[in-house]
Design an enzyme around this catalytic site. Structure first.
Site, PDB file in Angstrom:
ATOM      1  N   LYS A 248       8.901  -6.749  26.450  1.00  0.00           N
ATOM      2  CA  LYS A 248       8.681  -5.436  25.828  1.00  0.00           C
ATOM      3  C   LYS A 248       9.665  -5.214  24.673  1.00  0.00           C
ATOM      4  O   LYS A 248       9.308  -4.665  23.634  1.00  0.00           O
ATOM      5  CB  LYS A 248       8.834  -4.334  26.883  1.00  0.00           C
ATOM      6  CG  LYS A 248       7.724  -4.334  27.928  1.00  0.00           C
ATOM      7  CD  LYS A 248       6.454  -3.783  27.341  1.00  0.00           C
ATOM      8  CE  LYS A 248       5.234  -3.965  28.206  1.00  0.00           C
ATOM      9  NZ  LYS A 248       4.006  -3.499  27.591  1.00  0.00           N
TER      10      LYS A 248
ATOM     11  N   TYR B   8       9.966  -9.438  31.986  1.00  0.00           N
ATOM     12  CA  TYR B   8       9.090  -8.309  31.662  1.00  0.00           C
ATOM     13  C   TYR B   8       9.764  -7.412  30.619  1.00  0.00           C
ATOM     14  O   TYR B   8       9.195  -7.119  29.556  1.00  0.00           O
ATOM     15  CB  TYR B   8       8.765  -7.509  32.935  1.00  0.00           C
ATOM     16  CG  TYR B   8       8.100  -6.187  32.633  1.00  0.00           C
ATOM     17  CD1 TYR B   8       6.835  -6.145  32.051  1.00  0.00           C
ATOM     18  CD2 TYR B   8       8.750  -4.977  32.892  1.00  0.00           C
ATOM     19  CE1 TYR B   8       6.242  -4.926  31.732  1.00  0.00           C
ATOM     20  CE2 TYR B   8       8.165  -3.770  32.579  1.00  0.00           C
ATOM     21  CZ  TYR B   8       6.908  -3.746  32.001  1.00  0.00           C
ATOM     22  OH  TYR B   8       6.323  -2.545  31.688  1.00  0.00           O
TER      23      TYR B   8
ATOM     24  N   SER C 242       8.854   0.075  27.875  1.00  0.00           N
ATOM     25  CA  SER C 242       9.285   0.307  29.249  1.00  0.00           C
ATOM     26  C   SER C 242      10.785   0.526  29.320  1.00  0.00           C
ATOM     27  O   SER C 242      11.549  -0.014  28.505  1.00  0.00           O
ATOM     28  CB  SER C 242       8.921  -0.931  30.071  1.00  0.00           C
ATOM     29  OG  SER C 242       9.615  -0.914  31.298  1.00  0.00           O
TER      30      SER C 242
END
Ligand code: UDP
Length: 329
Positions: A144, A140, A116
């Site tokens: 990743k 988040y 991402s």
């Protein structure tokens, strides 16, 4: 090719499974249906399972013997990750380690990973290429980036080859509305705007109007999900052909502010839905726009739907279909 797709019943996964199926690949979707749906798997076989369950995962892989794994299954909401970091590290990091372990034990060596733009944090360049240092500002993005580190280290042993695709803001739906985004609590801007237009919400909040951008709202690079699905197919071909690991940004290289997206959503729907200015949302970087030269030059990727109104139109068609489906007994 035989391909195991985790999270293939979800939004992006279902579009990729569809595209793989149309190319004649043999697919198993491994999905716990926590946010995905059975009806979204239009090709291949669905195996309902959780990446936490290592022995189930091992058995499925052992029986199927895939040539490659494409890994979508993850938790994806930035704001929720700030509130529930453990959920993100468990689902996105620990469960990915389970998957990599099952692959290793079954000698499955080819991996396409959903990364991402959130790995970049708050970059100081306008267009982000893959060399920009990773400084994620929310759990988040950190989850990743951690997996990318693991993948980098694993390739050094020669046991794994991977392509990490760093997604910018994925939106839109299959133009024929066969699949689309169908989370129960959708938080993404375009979906939220369209559900507000449909009357599911009284208003759309604009989170933050004091960012250092021309109109004060955050800028994102919105990429149509079908173009993104195509990038997966090309990346997979490249990986199988060259056996070279790589990292590629997936976006169009131009950004739209929240206000611009709202204006486009009002235009496409013809509905002047209510908008309210609200405080910033935790974890949001002001601007994320991709330099996707690498994806284009290495895989030959050429976007076909680089048009914000088209993206919103396909999402709107899908939202109307979803609504109709819910009304049916
Ligand atoms: N956003 C907003 N209102 C909403 C949902 C999102 O203002 O109801 C903003 C959000 O703060 C961010 C941008 O829209 O600046 C894109 O957010 P989204 O959740 O769609 O994707 P993200 O960039 O977080 O992955």
């Amino acid at each position: 090719m035989k391909i195991l797709v985790t999270g293939g019943a979800g939004y992006i996964g279902s579009h990729v499974v569809n595209a793989l199926g149309e190319c004649g690949h043999d697919i198993i979707v491994f999905d716990n249906l926590s946010t995905g749906h059975k009806w979204a798997v239009l090709c291949g076989k669905l195996e309902v399972g959780d990446l936490e369950d290592s022995s189930h995962l091992y058995d499925v892989m052992n029986a199927f013997r895939p040539d490659a794994v494409i890994h979508f299954a993850a938790s994806i909401q930035v704001e929720e990750s700030v509130r529930k970091p453990l959920k993100y590290y468990r689902n996105n990091v620990a469960n990915t380690l389970n998957l990599l372990d099952a692959m290793d034990r079954n000698a499955v060596r080819n991996f396409i990973y959903s990364s991402s733009a959130a790995v970049y944090g708050i970059p100081d360049t306008l267009l982000l290429d893959e060399a920009v240092p990773l400084h994620p500002i929310n759990p988040y993005g950190a989850s990743k980036a951690m997996v990318e580190t693991v993948l980098g280290d694993m390739t050094k042993t020669g046991d794994l080859r991977y392509i990490a695709l760093r997604y910018f803001n994925v939106a839109g739906a299959d133009p024929q509305a066969r699949v689309g985004q169908a989370y129960l609590d959708a938080t993404h801007l375009i979906t939220r705007a369209l559900k507000t237009a449909q009357g599911d919400f009284a208003k759309l909040c604009i989170f933050g109007t004091d960012y250092p951008t021309p109109d004060g709202t955050c800028i994102r690079d919105y990429i149509h999900v079908v173009d993104l699905a195509n990038a997966h197919l090309l990346a997979l071909d490249y990986l199988m052909e060259t056996k070279k690991s790589d990292i590629m940004n997936c976006g169009y290289g131009r950004g739209f502010s929240v206000r611009e997206v709202v204006a486009a959503a009002r235009k496409v729907t013809g509905i002047n839905f209510t908008v309210e200015e609200a405080p910033r949302r935790a974890g949001d970087p002001p601007r994320l726009v991709a330099d996707s030269t690498r994806l284009r030059s290495i895989t030959g990727w050429q976007p076909r739907h680089d048009d914000l109104e088209f993206i919103i139109r396909t999402a709107w068609k899908w939202e109307l279909k979803l609504k109709q489906r819910k009304r049916q007994p």
